[in-house]
Scaffold this motif. Structure first.
Motif, short mmCIF file in Angstrom:
data_model
loop_
_atom_site.label_atom_id
_atom_site.label_comp_id
_atom_site.label_asym_id
_atom_site.label_seq_id
_atom_site.Cartn_x
_atom_site.Cartn_y
_atom_site.Cartn_z
N SER A 254 0.87 -1.17 0.00
CA SER A 254 0.00 0.00 0.00
C SER A 254 0.91 1.22 0.00
CB SER A 254 -0.89 0.01 1.25
OG SER A 254 -1.45 1.29 1.45
N SER A 255 0.87 1.98 -1.08
CA SER A 255 1.63 3.23 -1.13
C SER A 255 0.73 4.37 -0.67
CB SER A 255 2.15 3.49 -2.54
OG SER A 255 1.07 3.54 -3.45
N HIS A 256 1.35 5.45 -0.23
CA HIS A 256 0.59 6.59 0.30
C HIS A 256 1.04 7.86 -0.41
CE1 HIS A 256 -1.22 4.38 3.77
NE2 HIS A 256 -0.22 3.57 3.48
N PRO A 257 0.57 8.06 -1.64
CA PRO A 257 1.02 9.22 -2.41
C PRO A 257 0.30 10.50 -2.02
CG PRO A 257 -0.53 7.95 -3.70
CD PRO A 257 -0.33 7.20 -2.41
N ILE A 258 1.03 11.60 -2.08
CA ILE A 258 0.42 12.92 -1.95
C ILE A 258 0.03 13.39 -3.35
CG2 ILE A 258 0.92 15.36 -1.52
CD1 ILE A 258 0.32 13.99 1.00
N LEU A 259 -1.21 13.81 -3.50
CA LEU A 259 -1.68 14.40 -4.75
C LEU A 259 -1.81 15.90 -4.51
CD1 LEU A 259 -2.51 11.36 -4.89
CD2 LEU A 259 -4.47 12.08 -6.25
N ALA A 260 -0.93 16.68 -5.08
CA ALA A 260 -0.95 18.13 -4.90
C ALA A 260 -1.89 18.76 -5.92
CB ALA A 260 0.45 18.71 -5.04
N LEU A 261 -2.92 19.43 -5.44
CA LEU A 261 -3.91 20.04 -6.32
C LEU A 261 -3.65 21.53 -6.52
CD1 LEU A 261 -7.15 18.38 -4.90
CD2 LEU A 261 -5.42 17.41 -6.41
N THR A 262 -2.82 22.13 -5.64
CA THR A 262 -2.51 23.55 -5.71
C THR A 262 -1.01 23.74 -5.49
OG1 THR A 262 -2.78 23.94 -3.33
CG2 THR A 262 -4.78 24.09 -4.71
N PRO A 263 -0.48 24.94 -5.78
CA PRO A 263 0.94 25.20 -5.49
C PRO A 263 1.27 24.99 -4.02
CG PRO A 263 0.12 26.84 -7.02
CD PRO A 263 -1.08 26.04 -6.58
N ASN A 264 0.37 25.38 -3.13
CA ASN A 264 0.62 25.14 -1.71
C ASN A 264 0.64 23.65 -1.39
OD1 ASN A 264 0.96 27.75 -0.80
ND2 ASN A 264 -1.19 28.06 -0.31
#
Length: 329
Positions: A254-264
């Motif tokens: 199980s990987s736990h990726p961050i999905l960045a939707l904004t520059p912040n």
């Protein structure tokens, strides 16, 4: 004179440090809003985790719990800076839907495991049931009594979260598809569970609180037992003699990726790759590093945790998983 010069330099450094501290205290943090898988709830609630993000990166997280698939397929992401699901499948589904994404990076890992009780584990060992044989016993309608556990009611069932909403259930369905190669059998095993929770932390809490009679075996993440041991040490101490974690062969990551939707949101990717954050995530909450950092099992304080995970199969590709999800609906 040298003493006075040294004193002036010391006071200057102290004054500068005080000024920086004062300025930092007056600086408003960057608040990031997003959805997060429930298995990471304790990590986000950890004061040390919050302190690291604020002091080093000026970030404060405001996260709402969602099932990993639910957050990428059903949830309104308006006003959200990030999504933090618990599998690469969720990331792939999000990308395939063509939704806005500035960047993504896997930051943590945890293998899929089975949680059970000493009595059940002993019976499985006596019957020489490895994971494929256990799954086959469930698929052919074997009862617990037939496995040497007459005190347990009904047929053999392995309980998971809802595979249409949560990554642990979804990954387990994909693993079943790999092991059995028969979608109809996978559907039958999922349906046999009845009602399913949408969050893996809810399912794990039920496991440790309700005992062997409720759900003799559940599917979860390795991180959950370590997290439980470190965040609830008194409860763990009273139960650890009976708790058992089994590593399926094969299993899946199980990987736990961050999905960045904004520059912040992109700032969170860098923050979560910080070595101190990675160290805390492993030692206090059981998440293995995705950055190549060493994960010493002795540091997490739970016996029986292996240094490495062997016999791992890849998650079926996106097309295969989408077909499986469609069948499960």
């Amino acid at each position: 004179m040298k003493k006075f010069i040294g004193l002036i330099l010391l006071l200057t450094v102290m004054g500068a440090a005080a000024l920086l501290t004062a300025q930092k205290s007056r600086t408003a943090p960057t608040v990031l809003r997003g959805f997060v898988g429930g298995e990471k709830s304790a990590l986000l609630a950890d004061p040390e985790f919050g302190k690291l993000l604020w002091e080093r990166y000026g970030l404060v997280l405001e996260a709402e719990k969602r099932g990993s698939l639910e957050m990428v397929t059903e949830s309104d992401t308006t006003g959200k800076d990030f999504l933090w699901p618990s599998s690469s499948v969720a990331l792939a589904l999000y990308k395939d839907a063509g939704k806005p994404l500035l960047a993504s990076e896997n930051v943590l890992n945890s293998p899929l495991v089975l949680y059970t009780w000493a009595k059940v584990a002993d019976a499985l060992d006596k019957q020489k049931l490895d994971f494929p044989k256990l799954v086959n016993a469930a698929a052919t309608g074997k009862t617990w009594k037939e496995l040497g556990l007459p005190e347990l009611y009904g047929k053999v069932v392995l309980y998971t979260t809802d595979p249409l909403k949560s990554s642990s259930g979804n990954l387990y369905a994909g693993l079943l598809q790999t092991v059995l190669g028969d979608t109809s059998k996978v559907k039958a095993l999922i349906a046999a569970q009845g009602f399913q929770e949408s969050s893996s932390d809810t399912l794990f809490t039920q496991y440790v609180s309700r005992g062997i009679g409720d759900k003799p075996i559940i599917v979860g993440y390795e991180a959950q037992l370590i997290d439980f041991a470190r965040t609830s040490p008194e409860k763990y101490a009273t139960q650890k003699a009976q708790l058992r974690v089994l590593y399926p062969k094969p299993t899946v990551w199980s990987s736990h990726p961050i999905l960045a939707l904004t520059p912040n949101g992109k700032k969170l990717i860098a923050a979560l790759q910080d070595p101190e954050v990675q160290k805390l995530a492993w030692e206090r909450h059981g998440f293995r590093s995705a950055t190549g950092a060493t994960n010493d099992p002795k540091a997490c304080g739970v016996e029986g945790i292996p240094e490495t995970i062997e016999s791992v199969v890849p998650v079926p590709d996106t097309r295969a998983m989408q077909a499986l999800l469609t069948a499960l609906r």
